[in-house]
Scaffold this active site. Sequence first.
Site, PDB file in Angstrom:
ATOM      1  N   TRP A 319       0.843  -1.200   0.000  1.00 33.90           N
ATOM      2  CA  TRP A 319       0.000   0.000   0.000  1.00 33.90           C
ATOM      3  C   TRP A 319       0.882   1.255   0.000  1.00 33.90           C
ATOM      4  O   TRP A 319       0.533   2.272  -0.589  1.00 33.90           O
ATOM      5  CB  TRP A 319      -0.899  -0.016   1.249  1.00 33.90           C
ATOM      6  CG  TRP A 319      -1.705   1.243   1.433  1.00 33.90           C
ATOM      7  CD1 TRP A 319      -2.953   1.499   0.925  1.00 33.90           C
ATOM      8  CD2 TRP A 319      -1.331   2.410   2.165  1.00 33.90           C
ATOM      9  NE1 TRP A 319      -3.362   2.756   1.294  1.00 33.90           N
ATOM     10  CE2 TRP A 319      -2.388   3.329   2.063  1.00 33.90           C
ATOM     11  CE3 TRP A 319      -0.203   2.767   2.910  1.00 33.90           C
ATOM     12  CZ2 TRP A 319      -2.355   4.587   2.664  1.00 33.90           C
ATOM     13  CZ3 TRP A 319      -0.173   4.019   3.504  1.00 33.90           C
ATOM     14  CH2 TRP A 319      -1.234   4.919   3.388  1.00 33.90           C
ATOM     15  N   HIS A 320       2.042   1.152   0.640  1.00 34.84           N
ATOM     16  CA  HIS A 320       2.921   2.319   0.715  1.00 34.84           C
ATOM     17  C   HIS A 320       3.538   2.677  -0.622  1.00 34.84           C
ATOM     18  O   HIS A 320       3.958   3.809  -0.835  1.00 34.84           O
ATOM     19  CB  HIS A 320       4.038   2.081   1.739  1.00 34.84           C
ATOM     20  CG  HIS A 320       3.552   2.192   3.147  1.00 34.84           C
ATOM     21  ND1 HIS A 320       2.935   1.158   3.784  1.00 34.84           N
ATOM     22  CD2 HIS A 320       3.591   3.217   4.021  1.00 34.84           C
ATOM     23  CE1 HIS A 320       2.607   1.546   5.007  1.00 34.84           C
ATOM     24  NE2 HIS A 320       2.991   2.791   5.173  1.00 34.84           N
ATOM     25  N   GLY A 321       3.619   1.732  -1.521  1.00 35.84           N
ATOM     26  CA  GLY A 321       4.184   2.054  -2.822  1.00 35.84           C
ATOM     27  C   GLY A 321       4.328   0.808  -3.664  1.00 35.84           C
ATOM     28  O   GLY A 321       4.487  -0.296  -3.147  1.00 35.84           O
ATOM     29  N   PHE A 483       2.282   8.215  -1.286  1.00 35.32           N
ATOM     30  CA  PHE A 483       1.532   6.972  -1.122  1.00 35.32           C
ATOM     31  C   PHE A 483       0.068   7.185  -1.504  1.00 35.32           C
ATOM     32  O   PHE A 483      -0.695   6.308  -1.552  1.00 35.32           O
ATOM     33  CB  PHE A 483       1.647   6.441   0.316  1.00 35.32           C
ATOM     34  CG  PHE A 483       3.088   6.292   0.752  1.00 35.32           C
ATOM     35  CD1 PHE A 483       4.053   5.867  -0.141  1.00 35.32           C
ATOM     36  CD2 PHE A 483       3.476   6.593   2.041  1.00 35.32           C
ATOM     37  CE1 PHE A 483       5.378   5.740   0.238  1.00 35.32           C
ATOM     38  CE2 PHE A 483       4.800   6.461   2.439  1.00 35.32           C
ATOM     39  CZ  PHE A 483       5.744   6.043   1.543  1.00 35.32           C
TER      40      PHE A 483
END
Lengths: 483, 421
Positions: A319-321, A483
Amino acid sequence: MLFNSFGYLLFLPTVVLLYWISPQRLRALLLLLASYVFYMTWKPVYGLLIFGLTLFNYLFGLAVNRSERYRKLWLAVAVAANLLTLGVFKYAYFALDVANQLLAPWSRSLPAIPLQIILPLGISFFVFEFIHYVADVYKGDKPVRSFVDFALFASFFPTQIAGPIKRYQLFIPQLAVAQKFSLKYLDEGVSLILFGLFKKVLFADNLAVVVQSAFQHPELLSGLDLWLAVYAFAFQIYFDFSGYTDIARGSAHLLGYKVPPNFNLPYLAGSISDFWHRWHMSLSTWLRDYLFIPLGGSRFSRLLTYRNLFLTMLLGGLWHGAAMHFAIWGAYQGALLVLHKEFQRLTQSWQWLTQARNTRLFHCLSVALTFHAVCIGWVFFRAETAESALEIIRKLLFLVPGPADLPAWSLSLPSTQDPVIFPLLPLVLLVLFSGQLVAERLSRAGESIKFPPAFKAAYVAALISLLVLFAPDTSPRFIYFQF
Amino acid sequence: MAFLNQPTTSSNSARTSLWKELKSSYVLGGILLFLSVNLLLLVLQPLSKVDPESLPSAHTWVWWATREYLQEQHRPAVVLLGSSLLMHPVSRTDADMLGEDLDYVHHHRSLYMESLLAKRLEIREGSCFNFALPGGMMSDDYIVARALFGGQRKPKLIVLGLSLRDFIDNGVHCAGATPAFRYLKRFTSVDDLMPLAMPELWQRFDYAVGKAFYLWGKKLEMQVALSEKVKQRLAPLMARFCSPSQIDKLDPARNMPSNLRAEVEEGMFIVKAHQPYSWEDNSREYRKRYRTGNDKQFAIQAEFLEKLMALCHAQDIRVLIVNMPLTQTNLALMPAGSYRHYLCVLDQASRRWHSRFVDLSMDSRFQRADFYDTAHMNSSGGQKLIEAIVGQIAGSQRLTASLASPPSVRSQLASQGHRSL
């Protein structure tokens, strides 16, 4: 629009002023317009994206609520559409890269994406808010009837770009309360904003200079130097994101709204599980409610629980990248959580350990161990490539000597001449560590400590002076914006 | 009377409660305290003047040129001001003359001009400093002169190599936004230039805040002073406990925050000796630069020319205005009427201030083979340009005298009403 920009310095007071002089019935509409202006200053066309998703989820929320027969289908369509949007904008290139790597042994590759996809700011945050909404309506909560209220929930400018990820059950009722301006809002809001900017501009941006050099050139540093750099990154990312959250919460406060906090002194966590109860709390509770529990949570066998935990953190990492190092970071966090659970299970019957757990020394050791385990995770998060991360970790474990055959515990990073943050680094880190302890004491004392107004005024004046004095002409973007 | 008393009592109590609330607001208290401290600092002015060179700055073209200019041991004879149209051919000519590669960020002389002045006019005193800057506007030429050409650093002659671009470049937002202006304003007060240099409200606001808030206005000075003190204090500790940093050996700009990162560094732009001829079509770039006549900008830049001429007159510095040669292709891209207007402005300014003006755009010596794109000349063009400039100096008794004789003789000439150009 960035929180640390001149534009926001004009935008926020204008919106706050217009908000409080407007009649109650127009306030939500005004905030909605302001939120779209805020978002569209970056790329106007993406205003249509957020509007389209808002309309879609609003209608599907109503459909899920009304339909008896197709509730599950509407929920599935809504969740799939939200995830598809996120997938196209955020993960298309990554998926293509991974697929091509997998196909490489057969000398095959997928065609390139013809259009250049630009990641819309904040998409990961508002898509998660939409999924939370339809999922909770499916579980039986009432849907939002007013489209304006719902659209404002999704686009509320203080939290639009990097959260905290809100819950509509807490946000929507606040819109119905007819509020009267009070200087209390100004006091709480402005002091939160100033503190957030202070964290970002003074600490995160300065530590970023050390981190940038160290992570780009680990070959020039010893293990001990790299530990300093990793500590620096741990505080950089914490102050960057918690600074952002403070500004978001402060901006909401100025308008009389409460937004949930996202951090609770995470580096004082006594275990990795405790860390995730203190770090990016709005994300970790979202992951728990809409990923871990739907996957089965801890209702089934131990192995399935561990699998769910691991998958949740792996996806949380992604989800962060859309990059492999975020996936590795997520997997590492998942593995730590599984290890922690297993350790707890295995040592349940050890009486002496149960007694030791209650001692101050054990707590201190646990905090130190957790912090260092988290720091090793940050290496994967920050390193530009997996190879570079591994090189750093080898050095952190003192397996490789320092540069020019110096011992692994030699120190050279603080003797870097410019800028002054290099020589100051050990001192700054010491202050930041101690600051966490002081903050914990204060938070424990809670309401029992009353600071006199003169003290608080001096604190505000000091924050303004320091910000004015040390603000660079341009401050880098907040890390979590990407993000 | 009760009905009269009622509202008064209620408004009194409202006033009292508002006053109470205001008094209890610690943010308002903090802002008041900050303003009081600021006022006190404005009155006391506790910080002594810090050397502008020591303040942190991005490594821009102007930063390098200023650094070299301030390191000059003697008063320069000639300073060349202008844009890359002047900078490139002068350096290329020197590279060919010396037969060696030169780094643009370090080579700020016109050795060929120095040799010609010595050969033809026997002027051997003082250097010819090339202060032409890529993208330089007329306003940049002015701020360079205003900030740096004082006292012992005052040149005897300024050669102003101009073209229409220096007045209307559509890629330049305003005079105050160029790297040269932003950097050099730390050397001189620019209060009087605000209406010209910063037409936008927010720019003036930022400038006004800098003036009104001591801490904001002096933040760079304070940061540097504090940083130096801290480094001095920590140096013995570092020497005792740390080995020398390897990071120091990297490009220093690497450690700079993004706003201080370099525009140009050593080795990035090398002028090669005897470069083989090649042609680059930069029409597209100039079509953008000449997109409109940019009348507002033109008027502002013309005013800066006027200011520069007045400044040089007041400082007793001679000026030679040169309209730079351009290719027909480039001239054809210019907005209709702008070029004629521009030439008029140069001519009028030179007449008004009794300086010399030479239009080299009509000079048949400059051929297309002297250019490597539509605007910039190569070393053969540079050679012709410098010869033409030296020829103009040689043809003017006044200019020759300014280079050859001490100021007292020049003053004498001026007092005799010597107007030979």
